[in-house]
Scaffold this motif. Sequence first.
Motif, PDB file in Angstrom:
ATOM      1  N   ILE A 187      43.154  21.995  45.688  1.00  0.00           N
ATOM      2  CA  ILE A 187      43.501  22.386  44.318  1.00  0.00           C
ATOM      3  C   ILE A 187      42.392  23.274  43.754  1.00  0.00           C
ATOM      4  O   ILE A 187      41.236  22.863  43.712  1.00  0.00           O
ATOM      5  CB  ILE A 187      43.670  21.148  43.420  1.00  0.00           C
ATOM      6  CG1 ILE A 187      44.748  20.213  43.987  1.00  0.00           C
ATOM      7  CG2 ILE A 187      44.008  21.563  41.986  1.00  0.00           C
ATOM      8  CD1 ILE A 187      46.133  20.799  44.015  1.00  0.00           C
ATOM      9  N   PRO A 188      42.717  24.482  43.295  1.00  0.00           N
ATOM     10  CA  PRO A 188      41.666  25.362  42.752  1.00  0.00           C
ATOM     11  C   PRO A 188      41.031  24.776  41.493  1.00  0.00           C
ATOM     12  O   PRO A 188      41.659  24.014  40.748  1.00  0.00           O
ATOM     13  CB  PRO A 188      42.423  26.659  42.426  1.00  0.00           C
ATOM     14  CG  PRO A 188      43.668  26.609  43.242  1.00  0.00           C
ATOM     15  CD  PRO A 188      44.026  25.157  43.346  1.00  0.00           C
ATOM     16  N   LYS A 191      42.555  24.751  37.965  1.00  0.00           N
ATOM     17  CA  LYS A 191      43.491  23.685  37.609  1.00  0.00           C
ATOM     18  C   LYS A 191      42.789  22.340  37.461  1.00  0.00           C
ATOM     19  O   LYS A 191      43.183  21.518  36.632  1.00  0.00           O
ATOM     20  CB  LYS A 191      44.598  23.573  38.671  1.00  0.00           C
ATOM     21  CG  LYS A 191      45.583  24.717  38.659  1.00  0.00           C
ATOM     22  CD  LYS A 191      46.597  24.618  39.770  1.00  0.00           C
ATOM     23  CE  LYS A 191      47.502  23.413  39.660  1.00  0.00           C
ATOM     24  NZ  LYS A 191      48.550  23.414  40.726  1.00  0.00           N
ATOM     25  N   LEU A 263      43.307  28.470  50.487  1.00  0.00           N
ATOM     26  CA  LEU A 263      42.855  27.659  49.362  1.00  0.00           C
ATOM     27  C   LEU A 263      41.587  26.885  49.708  1.00  0.00           C
ATOM     28  O   LEU A 263      40.654  26.808  48.903  1.00  0.00           O
ATOM     29  CB  LEU A 263      43.964  26.701  48.927  1.00  0.00           C
ATOM     30  CG  LEU A 263      45.212  27.347  48.322  1.00  0.00           C
ATOM     31  CD1 LEU A 263      46.279  26.298  48.040  1.00  0.00           C
ATOM     32  CD2 LEU A 263      44.871  28.115  47.050  1.00  0.00           C
ATOM     33  N   ASN A 267      38.014  27.308  47.850  1.00  0.00           N
ATOM     34  CA  ASN A 267      37.411  26.170  47.160  1.00  0.00           C
ATOM     35  C   ASN A 267      36.019  25.865  47.693  1.00  0.00           C
ATOM     36  O   ASN A 267      35.130  25.429  46.944  1.00  0.00           O
ATOM     37  CB  ASN A 267      38.310  24.936  47.295  1.00  0.00           C
ATOM     38  CG  ASN A 267      39.382  24.896  46.238  1.00  0.00           C
ATOM     39  OD1 ASN A 267      39.117  25.158  45.066  1.00  0.00           O
ATOM     40  ND2 ASN A 267      40.605  24.577  46.636  1.00  0.00           N
ATOM     41  N   ASP A 303      54.232  25.200  43.784  1.00  0.00           N
ATOM     42  CA  ASP A 303      52.880  25.013  43.259  1.00  0.00           C
ATOM     43  C   ASP A 303      51.825  25.647  44.154  1.00  0.00           C
ATOM     44  O   ASP A 303      50.889  26.296  43.670  1.00  0.00           O
ATOM     45  CB  ASP A 303      52.573  23.514  43.129  1.00  0.00           C
ATOM     46  CG  ASP A 303      53.229  22.892  41.909  1.00  0.00           C
ATOM     47  OD1 ASP A 303      54.017  23.582  41.257  1.00  0.00           O
ATOM     48  OD2 ASP A 303      52.957  21.713  41.637  1.00  0.00           O
ATOM     49  N   THR A 304      51.948  25.446  45.465  1.00  0.00           N
ATOM     50  CA  THR A 304      50.942  25.976  46.382  1.00  0.00           C
ATOM     51  C   THR A 304      50.909  27.492  46.321  1.00  0.00           C
ATOM     52  O   THR A 304      49.838  28.110  46.336  1.00  0.00           O
ATOM     53  CB  THR A 304      51.225  25.503  47.821  1.00  0.00           C
ATOM     54  OG1 THR A 304      51.235  24.070  47.847  1.00  0.00           O
ATOM     55  CG2 THR A 304      50.168  26.008  48.778  1.00  0.00           C
ATOM     56  N   ASP A 307      49.118  28.528  43.247  1.00  0.00           N
ATOM     57  CA  ASP A 307      47.673  28.339  43.415  1.00  0.00           C
ATOM     58  C   ASP A 307      47.070  29.520  44.176  1.00  0.00           C
ATOM     59  O   ASP A 307      46.007  30.034  43.811  1.00  0.00           O
ATOM     60  CB  ASP A 307      47.391  27.044  44.166  1.00  0.00           C
ATOM     61  CG  ASP A 307      47.706  25.803  43.351  1.00  0.00           C
ATOM     62  OD1 ASP A 307      47.940  25.935  42.129  1.00  0.00           O
ATOM     63  OD2 ASP A 307      47.736  24.704  43.931  1.00  0.00           O
ATOM     64  N   CYS A 308      47.756  29.952  45.246  1.00  0.00           N
ATOM     65  CA  CYS A 308      47.277  31.116  46.008  1.00  0.00           C
ATOM     66  C   CYS A 308      47.258  32.358  45.131  1.00  0.00           C
ATOM     67  O   CYS A 308      46.359  33.201  45.253  1.00  0.00           O
ATOM     68  CB  CYS A 308      48.168  31.347  47.223  1.00  0.00           C
ATOM     69  SG  CYS A 308      48.009  30.108  48.523  1.00  0.00           S
ATOM     70  N   TYR A 350      53.934  29.585  35.939  1.00  0.00           N
ATOM     71  CA  TYR A 350      52.614  28.980  35.949  1.00  0.00           C
ATOM     72  C   TYR A 350      51.617  29.931  35.283  1.00  0.00           C
ATOM     73  O   TYR A 350      51.869  31.139  35.182  1.00  0.00           O
ATOM     74  CB  TYR A 350      52.189  28.686  37.386  1.00  0.00           C
ATOM     75  CG  TYR A 350      53.079  27.714  38.099  1.00  0.00           C
ATOM     76  CD1 TYR A 350      52.785  26.353  38.127  1.00  0.00           C
ATOM     77  CD2 TYR A 350      54.232  28.138  38.755  1.00  0.00           C
ATOM     78  CE1 TYR A 350      53.605  25.449  38.785  1.00  0.00           C
ATOM     79  CE2 TYR A 350      55.065  27.244  39.418  1.00  0.00           C
ATOM     80  CZ  TYR A 350      54.746  25.905  39.431  1.00  0.00           C
ATOM     81  OH  TYR A 350      55.557  25.005  40.080  1.00  0.00           O
TER      82      TYR A 350
END
Length: 502
Positions: A187-188, A191, A263, A267, A303-304, A307-308, A350
């Motif tokens: 999770i970045p 968020k 991701l 991270n 969601d993924t 996030d990307c 998002y």
Amino acid sequence: MPDPNGFLRYDRRLPARRPVPVRIMDWREVYPPAGEELIREQATRCMDCGIPFCHEGCPLGNRIPDWNDLVRTGGWDAAVESLHATNNFPEFTGRLCPAPCEAACVLGLGGQQPVTIKQVEVEIANAAVARGGLRPRPAPAPTGKSVAVVGSGPAGLAAAQQLARAGHSVTVYERDDALGGLLRYGIPDFKLEKHHIDRRVAQLAAEGVQFRTGVNVGVDVTAEQLRGEHDAVLLACGALQGRDTPETPGRALRGVHQAMEHLVAANRVVAAAGEGRPALAVLPDGTPIDAAGKHVVIIGGGDTAADCLGVAHRQGAVGVHQLDLYPEPPADRDAARDPWPTWPWILRNYPAHEEGGERVFAVAVQEFVDDGTGQVRAVRIAEVTVEKRDGRRIVTVLPGSERELPADLVLLAIGFEGTEEQPLLAQFGVSRNARGAVDARPDWQTGADGVFVAGDMHKGASLIVWAIAEGRAAAAAIHSYLGGVGTLPAPVDPARQPLAAR
């Protein structure tokens, strides 16, 4: 007594996100804290309806009307207690859960906007820290029983905390170099900033939970050793096997990667910067996987993928396309398809989407195009229609619709196929089912006596709120198995599913 007219006096409002030009220059969270006036106003919109369907939407059974009214009346300490009675980590769910509870809010039945349950939850969690911190609650006396928890994601941590508070000796084994599972490196930070995880880990450690990082169970420690040292074992290893598309021409080209590879690398760079260390976004073998200066194509609409998208913006991508196999969803619930209070199929924007990039719906990749050196230079896409026949998905390409999009970096965010095939499965005598998950009996045990399973490893890739709920329920089953006094809360059973139209 709640305010019966609150939803009539106040519209749904959220705190303004940080400005796009500012937030893409760093990795801090997108949402600033809400002011107390705003959050009280939003909590006042809760009607405390006779049958609060938000309870049904939330697998944890959060007492949502209770803590909404406590916030409305300024009873913050009581709100903190009420929220933590059902949820070990509300600062995680309030930031990351897509809020099926809001989809089930009774206001939606009347065409109103739902209560901002997630935001109220976050502010209560923030208040818990501000009003004295996350105080440890160690058990008054040890039971003499020992439990191994394999995996430190939300399911494993929730189970560990419940068991430790019941007096059992708990050791959490994590194969990565830091705790948190996907919360840590998946999770970045925009968020979920990682100090939230660190704060909870410190609380668990003060409650007696022991942590062993860098330990790959099944490799560094065998299942036999673990069973010899502990009275019960909980497997909470997640569902990290990414879905792939090996049949697509050009899949083996350089620059085509699983989304989680991107991701995790990003991270790790952020984590190193926070520790004052330089680091590059690379794969374990040293291959660069950075979006800086590149045309990026993200395949997937969930969601993924989002996030990307946010990571690509912050890394300095030249341009980003996000591809979705399905047509653009409607803006509002289609009651014929997804009747209230089920989770609706609607267009979800998002924060990353307002930062840039282009979304392309109803398309499928036909080929990853080689630049002549083995590096991807483009993706060839075509418009498609998708229909279901006898439970199978049929994708039909529209003739003459093919075109190319420039691509120096392609990220596959098309879902997960279950838990990874790994040595610990065979060593514990358990196997993956057809969905790639591990089955559980009604008492949360696998086919091996004394070996339990919970979270995404059992359910398949799902929501964080389900992971915590399953971790709590599995902890209750382990407590009973060990002959513990009394019972622990078990919000779900292994067969429980999200609300759905029948």
